[in-house]
Design an enzyme around this catalytic site. Structure first.
Site, PDB file in Angstrom:
ATOM      1  N   ASN A   1       0.279   5.757  -0.266  1.00 36.80           N
ATOM      2  CA  ASN A   1      -0.472   6.960  -0.633  1.00 36.80           C
ATOM      3  C   ASN A   1       0.272   8.197  -0.156  1.00 36.80           C
ATOM      4  OD1 ASN A   1      -1.851   8.399   1.806  1.00 36.80           O
ATOM      5  ND2 ASN A   1      -2.171   6.219   2.217  1.00 36.80           N
ATOM      6  N   THR A   2       0.085   9.280  -0.893  1.00 38.60           N
ATOM      7  CA  THR A   2       0.528  10.596  -0.447  1.00 38.60           C
ATOM      8  C   THR A   2      -0.557  11.591  -0.812  1.00 38.60           C
ATOM      9  OG1 THR A   2       1.752  10.988  -2.516  1.00 38.60           O
ATOM     10  CG2 THR A   2       2.998  10.117  -0.650  1.00 38.60           C
ATOM     11  N   ARG A   3      -0.687  12.650  -0.050  1.00 40.39           N
ATOM     12  CA  ARG A   3      -1.816  13.556  -0.243  1.00 40.39           C
ATOM     13  C   ARG A   3      -1.514  14.937   0.350  1.00 40.39           C
ATOM     14  NH1 ARG A   3      -2.536   9.841   3.581  1.00 40.39           N
ATOM     15  NH2 ARG A   3      -2.885  10.551   5.714  1.00 40.39           N
TER      16      ARG A   3
ATOM     17  N   HIS B   1       0.860  -1.194   0.000  1.00 33.76           N
ATOM     18  CA  HIS B   1       0.000   0.000   0.000  1.00 33.76           C
ATOM     19  C   HIS B   1       0.888   1.233   0.000  1.00 33.76           C
ATOM     20  CE1 HIS B   1      -1.174   3.290   2.788  1.00 33.76           C
ATOM     21  NE2 HIS B   1      -2.219   3.364   1.993  1.00 33.76           N
TER      22      HIS B   1
END
Length: 297
Positions: free
Chosen positions: A135-137, A133
């Protein structure tokens, strides 16, 4: 809103799209180059790309993104790489959760938000190849902005050398931002990716951060970029090594049981899942992380 802020948001959104394009190309290359080992006699899979749309309560456009999913491949059983930029106003539940968790005043009076990011989950055909997994945001409200994200490795059959490589690569990318940062984000991941009702972690860890706002936007954005840049060199060598290994029925059974643990975590605890559903984003995109098959004993 200042022009500088608009430019910063545009830069963040563009970076997440660039990272998405790099990962999609690399994963399709893994499918194409799988020449020996289990399932190598099958045709390689490619990503199906769907545009996602978010609508506000009054029906006006509120952003969207791309949902890229590859299913039934030679290497990947299911992998999704989503990128989105959404905006509008937070609903009452989301306002209360945000204000409570982040201590942001004034959310009820001005509940506008903007959010952009990339989210990836890969479930593998070969039980020896680890799920992963990442993610970056970036998130913005009139009251605050912050970055978040990370990545963690989720093998059902653990190899110490794979875990060591994954962590060492992340450390290498984080050390330029301060040598104290990697231990901090590793410990945060160990805490965040823990499944309380099972009393265990969902995998072998990685790095995680949230609420990253040092008041130096450039520094925080650079860190977020390096978390994303670490992903492919940390993960690709593991897949290249494990995709050629034979597996047994017992190996596959262990994989399905571990996927059950992963599904439990994402449905019960994951903040991104909760936020995506609460803010009206495409449910298929939000739940893309769930495995195609899982098992409970």
């Amino acid at each position: 809103m200042t022009n500088d802020l608009i430019q910063e948001r545009d830069r963040a959104s563009a970076w997440f799209r660039t990272l998405r394009d790099q990962i999609v190309a690399a994963f399709e290359d893994l499918e194409k180059t799988h020449a020996t080992g289990p399932l190598s006699d099958q045709a390689p899979a490619t990503f199906e790309v769907t545009e996602t749309k978010r609508k506000s309560d009054d029906g006006s456009d509120a952003g969207g993104g791309l949902m890229s999913v590859m299913r039934g491949g030679r290497v990947f059983e299911k992998v999704g790489v989503n990128v989105s930029t959404v905006y509008g106003t937070l609903g009452e539940r989301a306002q209360m959760a945000m204000a409570a968790r982040k201590g942001i005043p004034g959310m009820k009076d001005d509940p506008r938000f903007w959010a952009s990011g990339i989210s990836l989950v890969a479930h593998m055909q070969n039980p020896h190849a680890p799920a992963v997994h990442m993610n970056t945001r970036m998130f913005w409200t009139p009251h605050a902005w912050w970055f978040g994200g990370g990545s963690d490795l989720n093998p059902c059959i653990e190899y110490d050398e794979d875990t060591a490589h994954f962590h060492a690569t992340q450390k290498q990318h984080l050390d330029p931002h301060g040598e104290a940062l990697y231990p901090e984000l590793k410990a945060w991941a160990d805490e965040y990716f823990f499944v309380p009702h099972r009393g265990r972690a969902r995998g072998v860890g990685g790095i995680f951060m949230d609420d990253r706002c040092t008041d130096d936007w450039e520094a925080d954005f650079a860190l977020t970029q390096d978390i994303g840049k670490a992903f492919l060199p940390a993960y690709l060598p593991l897949v290249e090594k494990r995709r050629v290994q034979d597996w047994t029925d017992a190996d596959k059974d262990a994989q399905l049981v571990h996927r059950g643990l992963y599904a439990e975590y994402n449905l019960v605890y994951d903040r991104g899942t909760k936020f995506g559903l609460e803010t009206g984003h495409d449910a298929n995109a939000v739940l893309m992380s769930l495995p195609p098959l899982a098992k409970w004993v």
